[in-house]
Design a protein around this motif. Structure first.
Motif, PDB file in Angstrom:
ATOM      1  N   LYS A  21     -22.840 150.894 -54.773  1.00  0.00           N
ATOM      2  CA  LYS A  21     -22.914 152.051 -53.889  1.00  0.00           C
ATOM      3  C   LYS A  21     -23.760 151.747 -52.649  1.00  0.00           C
ATOM      4  CE  LYS A  21     -23.700 155.892 -56.002  1.00  0.00           C
ATOM      5  NZ  LYS A  21     -24.444 156.992 -56.686  1.00  0.00           N
TER       6      LYS A  21
ATOM      7  N   SER B 222     -21.919 149.218 -50.384  1.00  0.00           N
ATOM      8  CA  SER B 222     -20.835 149.862 -49.647  1.00  0.00           C
ATOM      9  C   SER B 222     -21.380 150.681 -48.479  1.00  0.00           C
ATOM     10  CB  SER B 222     -20.031 150.765 -50.583  1.00  0.00           C
ATOM     11  OG  SER B 222     -19.446 150.025 -51.624  1.00  0.00           O
TER      12      SER B 222
ATOM     13  N   GLU C 109     -25.058 151.295 -58.981  1.00  0.00           N
ATOM     14  CA  GLU C 109     -25.937 151.706 -57.885  1.00  0.00           C
ATOM     15  C   GLU C 109     -25.969 150.654 -56.786  1.00  0.00           C
ATOM     16  OE1 GLU C 109     -28.347 154.417 -55.958  1.00  0.00           O
ATOM     17  OE2 GLU C 109     -27.184 154.627 -57.810  1.00  0.00           O
TER      18      GLU C 109
END
Length: 301
Positions: A215, A218, A212
């Motif tokens: 993510k 990013s 997570e």
């Protein structure tokens, strides 16, 4: 004569009392009574009050407690489906549901004999049911994985089926696991297994957290790159617009170079001075050469 009358009355009363004792009996609220005729059960009485009977040896009264009776079996070691020795202790509540069937099955209708029978049945049912379940159904760090209620119901059903098959006149009112334990020689291995399961859950949580975080990181980096690219594009556009405007002005200045030089000098002078500014300068240096040949009274304005 008076004494004889009293004696007769007393004798009559005693005879009535003796007759009542022979031909009547009382049933208490908590009892169920089985009337046996020549040793065989012939009638069952559950309502409290006085009842009639033939005197012994024709009929006899057998009393049973119809209230719920409880006991806990002796803790015993039982093997689970995954070959773990588990100490299980079960409690039971039972009652006489059919005294007429109960009476001939046990010597004198003994409740103690019935309890011993139930203990044997319970031991067999407990071993069979526990042997179908893994240790994780009894001991688990995840409460949702425990199967206590289902296991208790399985044991109770097994005992009830055995009682019904032989028609013992006994019903099970409730049954539950009182205590669970582990033999000392397997406790450490069970704790190690629980620790391994907990470590697995922690590792899974860490992995999901890192995924997570990657993510989110990013997404933030992508958003930052978009902002930088948009800023560069805006700067390039503004610079292009400025260059275009400068190109237009350059064409005008090329037509009149002296005007261009004059405009540049004025701009430089304007950026150098403010109101009420006193300047000490060389009039021969640009852009201050503009002050040459000015009247003396106009230089302070």
């Amino acid at each position: 004569m008076k004494k004889n009358a009293i004696t007769i009355i007393i004798a009559a009363v005693l005879l009535v009392i003796f007759a009542l004792l022979l031909f009547t009996f009382q049933v208490r609220q908590s009892e169920v009574v089985v009337i046996s005729t020549f040793g065989k059960p012939t009638d069952t009485i559950t309502n409290a009050g006085f009842c009639m009977k033939w005197p012994w040896p024709i009929q006899s009264v057998n009393r049973f407690d119809q209230r719920v009776q409880t006991f806990a079996d002796i803790p015993s070691e039982t093997l689970t489906a995954d070959s773990t020795m588990l100490v299980v202790n079960v409690f039971v509540g039972w009652r006489i549901s059919d005294a007429k069937e109960f009476f001939p099955k046990f010597p004198g209708g003994s409740a103690l004999a019935a309890q011993k029978l139930l203990e044997n049945m319970l031991r067999s049912a407990k071993a069979a049911v526990v042997g179908k379940h893994n240790l994780s159904d009894f001991v688990n760090s995840d409460a949702s994985q425990l199967k206590f209620n289902g296991i208790e119901q399985e044991i109770q059903t097994a005992v009830e089926e055995e009682l019904a098959k032989n028609n013992y006149g006994i019903s099970i009112e409730f049954l539950g696991i009182k205590k669970l334990g582990l033999p000392e020689n397997v406790s450490q291995s069970v704790f190690d297994r629980m620790k391994a399961e907990r470590t697995k859950l922690i590792t899974k949580a860490q992995f999901e957290g890192e995924a997570e975080a990657t993510k989110i990181r990013s997404a933030v980096e992508r958003q930052a790159a978009d902002l930088v690219n948009n800023a560069i594009a805006d700067a390039t556009r503004i610079q292009g617009e400025g260059d275009a405007e400068a190109a237009k002005m350059l064409g005008v200045f090329q037509q009149n170079p002296e005007l261009a030089v004059f405009q540049l000098q004025l701009a430089a002078l304007k950026s150098s001075v403010n109101q009420k500014t006193t300047l000490i300068l060389d009039e021969r240096s640009s852009p201050f050469s503009l002050f040459q040949n000015l009247p003396a009274n106009s230089t302070g304005k």
